[in-house]
Design an enzyme around this catalytic site. Structure first.
Site, PDB file in Angstrom:
ATOM      1  N   ASP A   1       0.815  -1.074  -0.151  1.00 17.90           N
ATOM      2  CA  ASP A   1       0.119   0.099  -0.141  1.00 17.90           C
ATOM      3  C   ASP A   1       0.879   1.231   0.051  1.00 17.90           C
ATOM      4  O   ASP A   1       2.058   1.183   0.192  1.00 17.90           O
ATOM      5  CB  ASP A   1      -0.846   0.029   1.170  1.00 17.90           C
TER       6      ASP A   1
ATOM      7  N   ASP B   1      -1.326  -1.052   5.966  1.00 15.65           N
ATOM      8  CA  ASP B   1      -1.622  -0.400   7.381  1.00 15.65           C
ATOM      9  C   ASP B   1      -3.161  -0.240   7.761  1.00 15.65           C
ATOM     10  O   ASP B   1      -3.293  -0.256   8.813  1.00 15.65           O
ATOM     11  CB  ASP B   1      -0.923   0.977   7.441  1.00 15.65           C
TER      12      ASP B   1
ATOM     13  N   ASN C   1      -8.550  -1.441   4.453  1.00 17.29           N
ATOM     14  CA  ASN C   1      -8.778  -1.548   2.820  1.00 17.29           C
ATOM     15  C   ASN C   1      -7.720  -2.668   2.607  1.00 17.29           C
ATOM     16  O   ASN C   1      -7.614  -2.877   1.484  1.00 17.29           O
ATOM     17  CB  ASN C   1      -8.882  -0.360   2.299  1.00 17.29           C
ATOM     18  N   ASP C   2      -6.574  -2.801   3.353  1.00 13.72           N
ATOM     19  CA  ASP C   2      -5.389  -3.821   2.919  1.00 13.72           C
ATOM     20  C   ASP C   2      -5.650  -5.153   3.375  1.00 13.72           C
ATOM     21  O   ASP C   2      -4.786  -6.118   3.029  1.00 13.72           O
ATOM     22  CB  ASP C   2      -4.152  -3.222   3.194  1.00 13.72           C
TER      23      ASP C   2
END
Length: 1148
Positions: free
Chosen positions: A407, A793, A796-797
């Protein structure tokens, strides 16, 4: 049919409906047709076993493992038929492995039971029979009214009925659920908010209808029907009305809520899920090797059985005079005899499959994982966070990574936003000394003066300070109450809390510029514009979602006008604007993005009275719908957020983390390709990629963006593929956006993957969370099957982290959801280099050697047993005593390889970090290739032949070798029988396999010395003790005085030395020749690292005075900082203080 009949007779309830009806205070209707629904109780069960099912369930799970099941079958065969070895030889190791594992799992489950009992037995207050009653949490039922006080956690999922505030609001934090530390405001409907006492709640007549339980924390669809004076009032319920179990009440004295989901049906419990079991490449190789060895075992057993019957074809060997058959044996079935003999040989050779391999591997992974947490180089002092291991099953996979998916925001950057620029009405502004100044001008306002803002500028700042979900914490109050704090001193002590760092940065920026957000009480929002207070009535909030990528508020201004303020990504707002400086703003947004700034576009819309009535009606209908609420809300939002007036755009800077560029370059040198997957716009992401070194300035950047159709996308992919072939540029970089990616993955996966594999860096922009996971899956399942790592982190990851072979969470500012769902967690991206290049390297070489050494020593162990059958007419006579058979893998050879697998370092950690290319030497599972496996296996067979025939030649024929010359030929069999011969072979074998591991060891610690020489000494001491006493509980005393007699012969000692040297001398010669004639890059680095006379491990364990003297001798390390990577010290406060002292002394 039976189920249908039971349902018709009323014995079995029909399928559960899509909604549930909850009667508040369990005041059910009195008519006879009502059948109460059955709901779960409020007990939380995270344990796996009960006292009744532990033994059968645990045994079932353990025997699902192939090796355990195999040894169970062998044990049962030994019990059923007459086998050459005792059932104890298989049963005892199996019992040891099963018992150790069961104790470990039972203890872990006992801890879970203990934690469950604490939660379920916690005291709570519920309203029953008109009074407040204390009970235990597990006794809460659906429909109970529960009271929760400040700083307490919610014991069930509650719909908020009222709070101590008149407007019925409360603040909560959901840090334990999703990791977000900001305060969230939740609301009660007006009809129940007035019921602030127990008596009024008891009189409340209301019914909640809502969806059945689901795991989504942010989704709740329901409605509440309140009966007042015979009239039914229906209000919608959404996530803002639901208080989730596990969340904590803050800044509110107390609340009352009705339980709608309890126990294992609460959203927190539904999110208890076992992550999909990830298996490392080493484990897959290990299973393949086990199958090959199973094939060798079957081959040896079948060959021995056939040779036995071939040998017994002669009558003199079929029924010798000393072993006459019984009548029953003569008449028994030949097929049954063949099967019985085959199973007997299978039992005899079964130790070629190492049962203790699994236990040793698990212990190595579990104990080895502590080194990551102990590594002070992975400790982040500012945040007081050390590296964290959530699963130890993938340690060695850290040394096999080929692709890193990362990300951007919060992973490569700090996620600390700072307002830099904005565009208002087509003019660019900068913030200088807290004042908004047009670009190109300087701050020429005298100190203390109030700058004059135009109407457009003021409206823009008001829009930014009102369109958000920011909360405020005041040190001097518990909440806002009915009025806002108006003391001037308060505003300086208030702190903003926001779920998004962008929102917080923007609200703080408007405050510096004179437009200060004072607070919100649910119905009103107040701002101060240069000291002038303005109160806006909050009518509706149109929440942010990933599809719209914008959020809006509808407010009533102090003048009575109805206004909509919207902010979001430029691609989600600009298409819906009809007025304002659209073209200029779009240019400014692109300029901001090129500088690496995060951009948001701000717009507004004014409603007439008729328009607002239509908006209000549509929102009410959508929010009260029980079916397809999300779709109807999306339609309503689209109707409202159109015909916008563009106000401007903001540019917020997110700084790069420390040493990101060096880390990405190290990964690239290690042969690892880095892909950046982000939700940011293309220009911003490209700018950040260039600044962090992901893209080089000399790199040829290819673009696959803004593709509209499948054909257009396919044509662009073909053009890119041709360009890559024609271009002779060394490195290419690819930029893809989310829309184009969806088209590429739909029908052109192969072509897209071909382009991607030709690029050394890929940047994917405007990515949805599921798209990130899909990209990872695409690479993971490609024909090459590369090992992937995902690092992020935020929430959404999570999907990408769970999809990759190895998932790493960053302990950032977006909560802990990524950390909780990851396999490993680190505080900063820069720690990834050490984690992979050093820890990954060490873990892989350790476990690769462990696995192959285990197979090698078991081939050495069982092959002499196979060879011995040629000398005993395949009578299934065992060569070794049953005690030796049992203890070989458990005691005599287990500790050296375990300690090796914990401490071995082929190359010094400093060298591994300074030479990332060494990572390539272990990539693609090279140390567990079939060639290496074949070498270890053939080496085991060669050594086994030397053990057997060396002992036979040196000791088997010449009686003069048996010590003193007075031994008579007639006593030869007494002195040198099969047990003496077998013991000699076993002794040579234990010494040789232990010294073979010593030859493989590069990094010697005192523990290696202790277990290596200690294991050999333990074998001799045990054998003397075992053979020197007559054990009354043993059926036979075969080994009595055998070992003592063997060691009393100088010839036996001579034979042991000769055989051991014969086995190991070729290994030494091979190592010397290869190291000098064809050294690998790792071996060259070993020679370089050998100049470092003393390792960090050794230094860390010395007294301070001696360590200083030794450190002073290391001129090679003088330019660098003293590493504390392997100091045996947990990252505790005491340990950190000591480490800082060492580092300071070293710097001086």
């Amino acid at each position: 049919m039976l189920r249908w009949i039971r349902q018709q007779l009323g014995f079995d309830p029909p399928h559960q409906s899509e909604t549930r009806t909850v009667y508040i205070a369990n005041r059910f209707p009195q008519h006879g047709h009502y059948v109460p629904q059955k709901f779960a109780d409020n007990r939380i069960i995270s344990s796996k076993y009960t006292i009744w099912n532990f033994v059968p369930k645990n045994l079932f799970e353990q025997f699902r493992r192939i090796a355990n099941f195999y040894f169970l079958i062998i044990f049962l065969v030994q019990l059923m038929i007459d086998t050459p070895t005792s059932p104890v030889t298989s049963g005892l190791p199996l019992f040891f492995v099963i018992t150790v594992t069961a104790i470990k799992q039972g203890y872990e489950d006992w801890l879970r039971h203990k934690a469950d009992n604490e939660v379920n037995g916690a005291p709570v207050f519920v309203v029953r029979s008109g009074s407040l009653v204390q009970t235990r949490s597990k006794n809460i039922r659906v429909g109970d009214i529960v009271r929760v006080a400040k700083d307490e956690t919610f014991p069930a999922d509650l719909v908020l009925l009222s709070s101590d505030r008149a407007e019925g609001t409360c603040h909560i934090t959901t840090a334990s659920l999703d990791g977000e530390t900001n305060l969230k405001t939740h609301y009660a409907v007006p009809e129940t908010a007035v019921s602030q006492s127990v008596s009024r709640l008891e009189a409340l007549q209301a019914v909640v209808e809502c969806q059945q339980p689901e795991a989504d924390l942010y989704r709740f669809v329901g409605r509440i029907t309140v009966t007042q004076q015979g009239e039914e009032i229906v209000r919608p319920l959404g996530p803002e009305n639901l208080l989730l179990r596990g969340a904590r009440l803050k800044n509110t004295k107390e609340i009352f809520g009705v339980a709608v989901y309890t126990g294992m049906e609460s959203k927190m419990a539904l999110n208890y899920k076992c992550k999909s079991q990830k298996r490392s490449a080493v484990e897959k190789s290990m299973n393949t090797f086990l199958i090959i060895y199973l094939g060798i075992l079957l081959f040896e057993a079948i060959l021995s059985t056939i040779l036995k019957y071939a040998w017994q074809a002669e009558n003199k060997w079929d029924e010798p005079f000393y072993n006459q058959k019984t009548e029953q044996e003569r008449n028994s079935s030949q097929i049954l005899k063949f099967i019985s003999d085959f199973l007997a040989f299978l039992v005899l050779y079964n130790f070629i499959i190492p049962i203790s391999l699994y236990v040793t591997v698990e212990m190595q992974k579990f104990l080895g994982s502590f080194f990551i947490g102990w590594d002070l180089d992975l400790y982040h002092e500012e945040s007081d966070q050390k590296a964290q291991v959530n699963t130890s099953d993938l340690n060695e996979e850290l040394g096999q990574v080929e692709y890193v998916f990362t990300d951007k925001t919060g992973t490569l950057t700090e996620n600390e936003m700072q307002f830099r620029e904005c565009s208002i009405n087509g003019i660019k502004y900068q913030e200088i000394n807290g004042k908004l100044v047009p670009e190109g001008m300087t701050d020429d306002f005298p100190d203390g003066s109030v700058p004059h803002l135009s109407g457009e500028e003021e409206l823009f700042l008001k829009a930014v300070s009102l369109c958000h979900t920011v909360q405020i914490s005041y040190d001097q109050t518990d909440g806002f109450g009915d009025t806002f704090p108006r003391v001037n001193g308060i505003s300086s002590q208030m702190e903003y809390y926001a779920s998004s760092p962008d929102e917080k940065a923007l609200v703080e920026a408007t405050k510096r510029m004179g437009v200060t957000f004072i607070g919100s009480n649910g119905e009103n929002m107040e701002i101060k514009t240069f000291g002038r207070s303005e109160k806006y009535k909050l009518l509706h909030v149109l929440e942010f979602d990933a599809n719209r990528r914008r959020m809006s508020v509808i407010l009533q201004t102090p003048s009575g006008d109805k206004m909509l303020f919207t902010k979001g990504a430029e691609s989600s707002v600009l298409p819906y604007t009809k007025s304002g400086e659209i073209d200029k703003t779009r240019v400014h947004v692109d300029e901001f993005a090129l500088k690496g700034l995060r951009t948001l576009v701000v717009a507004c819309r004014r409603f007439s009275a008729e328009e607002y009535e239509e908006v209000d009606r549509r929102l009410h209908e959508a929010r009260t719908a029980l079916q397809q609420r999300e779709e109807r809300l999306a339609e309503a939002f689209a109707f409202i957020e159109r015909d916008l007036q563009l106000l401007g755009a903001t540019g917020v800077e997110d700084k790069l983390q420390e040493k990101v560029q060096e880390t990405i370059e190290a990964l690239r040198l290690a042969g690892i390709k880095v892909w950046v997957l982000t939700g940011d716009k293309v220009e911003t992401a490209v700018s950040v990629s260039l600044s962090c070194g992901h893209f080089h300035r000399t790199m040829n950047i290819l673009e696959l963006v803004q593709q509209k159709t499948d054909s257009e996308c396919a044509e662009q992919l073909r053009r890119l593929a041709r360009r890559i072939k024609e271009d002779h540029v060394i490195q290419h970089g690819l930029v893809v956006d989310g829309t184009s990616l969806s088209l590429a993955l739909r029908e052109h996966e192969k072509l897209f993957m071909e382009v991607c594999r030709s690029c050394s860096a890929v940047l994917c922009c405007r990515m949805a969370p599921l798209q990130k996971a899909k990209v990872v899956r695409l690479l993971k399942t490609s024909p090459e099957k590369p090992i992937t790592l995902a690092i992020g982190d935020g929430a959404n990851d999570v999907s990408m982290i769970q999809e990759a072979h190895v998932g790493i969470g960053i302990m950032g500012k977006e909560g802990r959801q990524a950390v909780r769902n990851s396999d490993y967690a680190i505080a900063r991206f820069k720690f990834l280099a050490k984690l992979l290049l050093v820890h990954g390297h060490f873990y892989y070489i350790r476990i690769a050697t462990l696995v192959q050494y285990f197979f090698y020593k078991n081939v050495c162990f069982i092959t002499p047993q196979f060879l011995y059958q040629f000398f005993c007419l395949f009578s299934q006579q065992t060569l070794y005593d049953s005690v030796y058979l049992t203890l070989y893998n458990i005691c005599f050879t287990s500790l050296p390889i375990l300690v090796y697998s914990l401490f071995e370092q082929l190359v010094h950690p400093h060298v591994l970090q300074s030479k990332p290319a060494l990572y390539r030497d272990i990539s693609k599972n090279s140390l567990l290739s079939f060639k290496t496996f074949l070498y270890w296996t053939l080496l085991g067979f060669c050594h086994a032949f030397v053990f057997f025939f060396g002992s036979y030649i040196l000791m088997g024929e010449d009686t003069s070798l048996m010590g003193n010359g007075q031994i008579l030929k007639a006593n030869r069999q007494l002195m040198f029988g099969n047990w003496t011969f077998g013991t000699l072979v076993f002794t040579v074998m234990v010494i040789t396999v232990t010294l073979k591991l010593a030859l493989e060891t590069h990094f010697w610690t005192w523990m290696n010395h202790f277990v290596t020489w200690g294991s050999i000494a333990f074998y001799f001491i045990f054998s003397l003790f075992y053979g020197g006493i007559i054990w009354p509980f043993l059926h036979t005393q075969d080994m009595y005085f055998v070992f003592v007699q063997l060691l009393s012969s100088g010839s036996a000692w001579f034979a042991i030395i000769i055989i051991v040297l014969t086995c190991l001398f070729p290994d030494v010669i091979k190592k010397v020749l290869y190291r000098h004639l064809q050294p690998t890059s790792t071996q060259k680095s070993q020679m370089y690292s050998n100049r470092v006379a003393i390792g960090d491990d050794f230094i860390a364990l010395q007294p301070l005075s001696r360590a200083k003297n030794q450190l002073g001798k290391i001129s090679l390390l003088r330019p660098t900082r003293a590493s504390v990577a392997w100091t045996r010290c947990v990252a505790s406060r005491r340990g950190r203080t000591g480490a800082r002292g060492w580092a300071g002394w070293w710097s001086d």
